[in-house]
Motif scaffolding. Structure first.
Motif, PDB file in Angstrom:
ATOM      1  N   VAL A  20       0.841  -1.206   0.000  1.00  0.00           N
ATOM      2  CA  VAL A  20       0.000   0.000   0.000  1.00  0.00           C
ATOM      3  C   VAL A  20       0.874   1.253   0.000  1.00  0.00           C
ATOM      4  CG1 VAL A  20      -1.776   1.294   1.225  1.00  0.00           C
ATOM      5  CG2 VAL A  20      -1.845  -1.215   1.214  1.00  0.00           C
ATOM      6  N   VAL A  21       1.923   1.236   0.836  1.00  0.00           N
ATOM      7  CA  VAL A  21       2.837   2.380   0.917  1.00  0.00           C
ATOM      8  C   VAL A  21       3.538   2.596  -0.419  1.00  0.00           C
ATOM      9  CG1 VAL A  21       4.938   3.267   1.995  1.00  0.00           C
ATOM     10  CG2 VAL A  21       3.196   2.148   3.399  1.00  0.00           C
ATOM     11  N   LEU A  22       3.960   1.516  -1.046  1.00  0.00           N
ATOM     12  CA  LEU A  22       4.621   1.622  -2.348  1.00  0.00           C
ATOM     13  C   LEU A  22       3.673   2.181  -3.409  1.00  0.00           C
ATOM     14  CD1 LEU A  22       6.776  -1.645  -2.631  1.00  0.00           C
ATOM     15  CD2 LEU A  22       7.604   0.705  -2.474  1.00  0.00           C
ATOM     16  N   GLU A  23       2.411   1.742  -3.380  1.00  0.00           N
ATOM     17  CA  GLU A  23       1.448   2.240  -4.361  1.00  0.00           C
ATOM     18  C   GLU A  23       1.218   3.738  -4.188  1.00  0.00           C
ATOM     19  OE1 GLU A  23      -3.154   1.721  -5.936  1.00  0.00           O
ATOM     20  OE2 GLU A  23      -2.407   0.354  -4.396  1.00  0.00           O
ATOM     21  N   ILE A  24       1.052   4.170  -2.934  1.00  0.00           N
ATOM     22  CA  ILE A  24       0.841   5.598  -2.661  1.00  0.00           C
ATOM     23  C   ILE A  24       2.058   6.404  -3.113  1.00  0.00           C
ATOM     24  CG2 ILE A  24       0.553   7.318  -0.845  1.00  0.00           C
ATOM     25  CD1 ILE A  24      -1.059   5.211   0.707  1.00  0.00           C
ATOM     26  N   ILE A  54       8.635   1.688  -9.395  1.00  0.00           N
ATOM     27  CA  ILE A  54       7.828   1.116  -8.316  1.00  0.00           C
ATOM     28  C   ILE A  54       6.621   0.372  -8.891  1.00  0.00           C
ATOM     29  CG2 ILE A  54       6.420   1.619  -6.278  1.00  0.00           C
ATOM     30  CD1 ILE A  54       8.197   4.085  -5.816  1.00  0.00           C
ATOM     31  N   PHE A  55       5.981   0.971  -9.893  1.00  0.00           N
ATOM     32  CA  PHE A  55       4.804   0.340 -10.494  1.00  0.00           C
ATOM     33  C   PHE A  55       5.144  -0.982 -11.178  1.00  0.00           C
ATOM     34  CE2 PHE A  55       2.127   4.320 -10.387  1.00  0.00           C
ATOM     35  CZ  PHE A  55       1.067   3.734  -9.707  1.00  0.00           C
ATOM     36  N   VAL A  56       6.306  -1.075 -11.795  1.00  0.00           N
ATOM     37  CA  VAL A  56       6.709  -2.333 -12.421  1.00  0.00           C
ATOM     38  C   VAL A  56       6.731  -3.451 -11.373  1.00  0.00           C
ATOM     39  CG1 VAL A  56       8.679  -3.571 -13.422  1.00  0.00           C
ATOM     40  CG2 VAL A  56       7.967  -1.383 -14.380  1.00  0.00           C
ATOM     41  N   TYR A  57       7.285  -3.137 -10.214  1.00  0.00           N
ATOM     42  CA  TYR A  57       7.322  -4.130  -9.137  1.00  0.00           C
ATOM     43  C   TYR A  57       5.914  -4.478  -8.647  1.00  0.00           C
ATOM     44  CZ  TYR A  57       7.925  -6.145  -4.517  1.00  0.00           C
ATOM     45  OH  TYR A  57       7.834  -6.966  -3.418  1.00  0.00           O
ATOM     46  N   VAL A  69       3.992  -4.154 -18.617  1.00  0.00           N
ATOM     47  CA  VAL A  69       4.676  -3.841 -19.875  1.00  0.00           C
ATOM     48  C   VAL A  69       4.610  -2.348 -20.162  1.00  0.00           C
ATOM     49  CG1 VAL A  69       4.613  -4.164 -22.378  1.00  0.00           C
ATOM     50  CG2 VAL A  69       4.342  -6.131 -20.870  1.00  0.00           C
ATOM     51  N   ILE A  70       3.442  -1.740 -19.897  1.00  0.00           N
ATOM     52  CA  ILE A  70       3.282  -0.300 -20.108  1.00  0.00           C
ATOM     53  C   ILE A  70       4.306   0.476 -19.286  1.00  0.00           C
ATOM     54  CG2 ILE A  70       1.785   1.696 -19.706  1.00  0.00           C
ATOM     55  CD1 ILE A  70      -0.601  -0.055 -20.291  1.00  0.00           C
ATOM     56  N   ASN A  71       4.414   0.151 -18.015  1.00  0.00           N
ATOM     57  CA  ASN A  71       5.317   0.896 -17.135  1.00  0.00           C
ATOM     58  C   ASN A  71       6.778   0.631 -17.444  1.00  0.00           C
ATOM     59  OD1 ASN A  71       3.932   2.462 -14.682  1.00  0.00           O
ATOM     60  ND2 ASN A  71       2.624   0.754 -15.280  1.00  0.00           N
ATOM     61  N   ALA A  72       7.103  -0.586 -17.890  1.00  0.00           N
ATOM     62  CA  ALA A  72       8.470  -0.869 -18.315  1.00  0.00           C
ATOM     63  C   ALA A  72       8.817  -0.015 -19.541  1.00  0.00           C
ATOM     64  CB  ALA A  72       8.620  -2.354 -18.635  1.00  0.00           C
TER      65      ALA A  72
END
Length: 212
Positions: A20-24, A54-57, A69-72
């Motif tokens: 959750v923290v990573l997403e925020i 962060i989003f890739v992870y 794939v989009i975020n990469a």
């Protein structure tokens, strides 16, 4: 109102706190990157690279292959855009904001079609055609691939495609359970509208600074 909050946070009930923290954090830097983009500020790229990393992870954790794939691709385009934006057209001026040329429109169509085929093959290999969202993901991926390429080349039309992609992605991510990310897209819709008009005012104007 309490029911709304209860429902909202129930989506994260079984999600580890660090996720959750990573997403925020990713959402924060994503919005910051979008704001710097509207301002025609080079800081779009360091903030964007941090957000997409962060989003890739996170998307790998959620198993959302198309979004990963989009975020990469965003990450790669951020590096390319960082280079392109800092190129000088003469001793004093950097690459200005321009409209898409006929040749670039042809390349954009090729990127769009190529992306659709690429994502189709990836989904076939990993057997991801198990939900209607996979088909929408394929469309948004193609839209965002073209938009990010146009953004990296400082083309005004990138905002139109980003607006379309963000409008589709807002309810899509809400449905997927990534609530904070969904609201990110809601704010990105607003930024895309203002970004278009801000860039249009500076169309073809020589730029001496990338930190406006």
């Amino acid at each position: 109102m309490n029911h709304i909050f209860d429902w909202f946070f129930s989506e994260y009930q079984n999600v580890p706190t660090y996720i959750v923290v990573l997403e925020i954090t990713a959402v924060f830097f994503g919005l910051l990157s979008a704001w710097f983009s509207k301002q025609d500020n080079i800081l779009i790229y360091p903030t964007g690279i941090l957000s997409t990393s962060i989003f890739v992870y996170l998307l790998a954790v959620y198993g959302l292959l198309g979004d990963l794939v989009i975020n990469a691709y965003y990450f790669i385009m951020s590096i390319y855009g960082w280079y392109f934006w800092t190129r000088k057209v003469d001793e004093e001026h950097f690459t200005p904001i321009t409209r898409t040329t006929s040749k670039e429109k042809q390349i954009a169509v090729m990127i769009f079609i190529g992306t659709l085929n690429f994502i189709f093959i990836i989904y076939q290999i990993f057997d991801k055609w198990n939900s209607w969202t996979a088909y929408v993901d394929t469309l948004t991926t193609a839209i965002f691939f073209v938009a990010m390429w146009l953004l990296a080349r400082k083309k005004l039309e990138n905002w139109t495609l980003l607006l379309i992609g963000n409008i589709i992605s807002f309810p899509l991510y809400f449905y997927k359970g990534l609530i904070f990310t969904s609201f990110q897209f809601l704010l990105l819709i607003v930024i895309a509208i203002f970004g278009y008009y801000a860039w249009k005012k500076n169309l073809n104007k020589p730029e001496k600074s990338l930190l406006n």
